[in-house]
Motif scaffolding. Structure first.
Motif, short mmCIF file in Angstrom:
data_model
loop_
_atom_site.label_atom_id
_atom_site.label_comp_id
_atom_site.label_asym_id
_atom_site.label_seq_id
_atom_site.Cartn_x
_atom_site.Cartn_y
_atom_site.Cartn_z
N ASN A 87 13.18 97.85 -51.59
CA ASN A 87 13.05 99.23 -52.06
C ASN A 87 14.41 99.89 -52.29
O ASN A 87 14.60 100.62 -53.27
CB ASN A 87 12.22 100.05 -51.06
N GLN A 88 15.37 99.61 -51.39
CA GLN A 88 16.73 100.12 -51.60
C GLN A 88 17.32 99.54 -52.89
O GLN A 88 17.95 100.25 -53.67
CB GLN A 88 17.64 99.70 -50.42
N PHE A 89 17.06 98.27 -53.10
CA PHE A 89 17.59 97.59 -54.29
C PHE A 89 17.05 98.22 -55.57
O PHE A 89 17.78 98.45 -56.55
CB PHE A 89 17.22 96.11 -54.22
N LEU A 90 15.73 98.57 -55.56
CA LEU A 90 15.11 99.12 -56.77
C LEU A 90 15.68 100.49 -57.15
O LEU A 90 15.60 100.90 -58.30
CB LEU A 90 13.59 99.21 -56.58
N GLU A 91 16.29 101.17 -56.18
CA GLU A 91 16.88 102.49 -56.46
C GLU A 91 18.27 102.39 -57.12
O GLU A 91 18.80 103.39 -57.59
CB GLU A 91 17.00 103.30 -55.17
N THR A 132 17.55 90.33 -51.14
CA THR A 132 16.41 91.16 -50.72
C THR A 132 15.21 90.26 -50.46
O THR A 132 15.25 89.05 -50.68
CB THR A 132 16.01 92.19 -51.80
N LEU A 133 14.13 90.89 -50.00
CA LEU A 133 12.92 90.17 -49.64
C LEU A 133 11.75 90.88 -50.34
O LEU A 133 11.09 91.73 -49.75
CB LEU A 133 12.76 90.26 -48.13
N PRO A 134 11.51 90.57 -51.64
CA PRO A 134 10.51 91.34 -52.40
C PRO A 134 9.12 91.37 -51.75
O PRO A 134 8.40 92.35 -51.88
CB PRO A 134 10.47 90.61 -53.75
N GLU A 135 8.74 90.29 -51.03
CA GLU A 135 7.39 90.27 -50.43
C GLU A 135 7.25 91.23 -49.26
O GLU A 135 6.13 91.57 -48.86
CB GLU A 135 6.97 88.84 -50.06
N HIS A 136 8.36 91.66 -48.66
CA HIS A 136 8.32 92.69 -47.61
C HIS A 136 9.36 93.75 -47.98
O HIS A 136 10.47 93.75 -47.46
CB HIS A 136 8.61 92.08 -46.24
#
Ligand SMILES: [Zn+2]
Length: 419
Positions: free
Chosen positions: A126-130, A100-104
């Motif tokens: 955001n998908q990852f955080l779900e 993922t790319l946490p900064e974007h």
């Protein structure tokens, strides 16, 4: 050019495989591309042509059987060159294979694994955080088998065998500025040039990045001395100012021409020195070849946040930027085509211009003065040694004006071209 990008955008390309073949087949509608297929395992200098990679489907399903990541929504979801897998696993195991790319947090990153046989998925942060602690079903329906590395080439003969090399990479999936913009600009440049008469011969090559130029150089080593100038085309559709990265030589004619054209274009631009990173200029400018090849871009690779992410999409590039990049390339090639040495046929003192009607009586005063100075510069430097580019550089007058004045003075039998 923009509509061809729209057609190419959905295809999943990589350094080998059907995506490259489909893309070259679309470009073949515009120019007669010769398609080369180099078998996996072929030795190319210190490298080996890899196995061919193809992919049909990929997804991650949650414990309810819902597809939460689907290759069919975006081909960037797959770590490019992932080996096949069909398995169930817990979140901790899956997590090791997610990028993922946490900064974007809304963008999907573009990642590859060409030379390390593994698998993975790319997703927005955001998908990852779900994602939760549950059992996931993972499928990558890909193949990595002996096959071919595919590239396209179009040779356009001119009056001489001296060649101009135009190279673009063709290996990125759904990414527009890097690299679909380069593929279509190269195609339409070739299509246009095939309709005009040319001094130079042109070789347009459409290759996967790095391994493609290494392969092409190894197959064409004996004819590289014909290449007199070259450009790598990339990142030509965004709205940023032009960037020219010089060849390793730094003072090759191509470097001087691009700098000259940009300087007199009134376009905002940056000139950067060669450095051994970036696109295929790294291979063309390796010490064993040191070809006069620069890279002409808008915003340089890695210098815009959308680079190598899902945000480098159809909205990130604009048709008018592709068009002005195309025109800049044409201006550069037109200077190369018409850069000649000039010899005065009346070299002892200045010729009498008034008698020949060469003192402009019309036009604005400043235009007249500039044109008059251009005539004097061109006459003075026409010693058979200076080229029109030399004259433009020394006088700080645009190449177009120098060329126009040169043509007029040739018509008046005051100058002649020295081949
Ligand atoms: Zn790239």
């Amino acid at each position: 050019m923009y509509s061809v990008i729209e057609a190419l955008y959905p295809i999943c390309r990589s350094i080998t495989g059907e995506g490259v073949r489909q893309s070259l087949s679309i470009l073949s509608k515009y120019i007669p591309l010769e398609i080369h297929e180099i078998p996996s395992g072929t030795k190319v200098f210190d490298w080996t042509v890899p196995k061919e990679w193809n992919i049909r489907d990929a997804y991650i399903k949650n414990s309810k059987g819902e597809k939460i990541i689907d290759f069919k929504n975006s081909n960037l979801h797959i770590l490019n060159y992932s080996v096949p897998i069909k398995d169930k696993m817990n979140f901790d195991t899956l997590k090791k294979h997610l990028h993922t790319l946490p900064e974007h947090p809304n963008w999907i990153p573009y990642r590859t694994t060409y030379y390390d046989e593994t698998w993975g998925f790319c997703l927005s942060h955001n998908q990852f955080l779900e994602l939760q602690e549950e059992e996931y079903e993972v499928l990558i329906d890909s193949s990595l088998e002996d096959g071919y590395l595919t590239y396209g080439e179009y040779y356009l003969p001119g009056e001489t065998e001296n060649e101009i090399l135009i190279s673009c990479h063709i290996c990125h999936p759904s990414l527009c500025n890097d690299n679909l913009s380069g593929m279509v600009l190269t195609t339409f440049l070739a299509k246009y040039l095939s309709s005009v008469s040319l001094r130079y011969s042109y070789r347009f090559i459409f290759i996967p990045g790095t391994i493609g130029s290494i392969t092409w150089l190894s197959k064409n080593e004996l004819s590289l001395s014909k290449i007199k100038h070259g450009l790598v085309v990339a990142c030509v559709g965004d709205s940023g100012p032009f960037t020219y990265k010089k060849s390793r030589r730094g003072d090759a004619e191509i470097d001087r021409v691009v700098i000259n054209v940009l300087k007199h274009s009134e376009e905002e631009h940056n000139i950067i020195e060669f450095f051994p990173y970036g696109y295929d200029e790294r291979q063309y400018c390796s010490p064993g070849f040191n070809l006069p090849v620069g890279c002409l871009m808008r915003t340089s690779h890695g210098q815009y946040p959308e680079y190598h992410t899902s945000a480098d999409d159809l909205d990130f590039i604009q048709a008018e930027n592709l068009a002005s990049s195309f025109l800049l390339y044409l201006s550069v090639l037109s200077v190369l085509e018409s850069n000649t040495k000039s010899l005065s046929l009346n070299s002892k003192c200045e010729p009498q211009l008034g008698r020949r009607g060469l003192y402009d009586k019309l036009g604005a005063q400043t235009d007249k003065e500039i044109r008059q100075m251009t005539i004097l510069w061109v006459l003075n430097l026409s010693d058979g040694e200076h080229t029109l580019l030399d004259i433009s550089e020394r006088s700080d007058l645009s190449f177009d004006l120098v060329k126009e004045v040169f043509d007029t003075l040739v018509e008046h039998n005051l100058l002649t071209e020295v081949s």
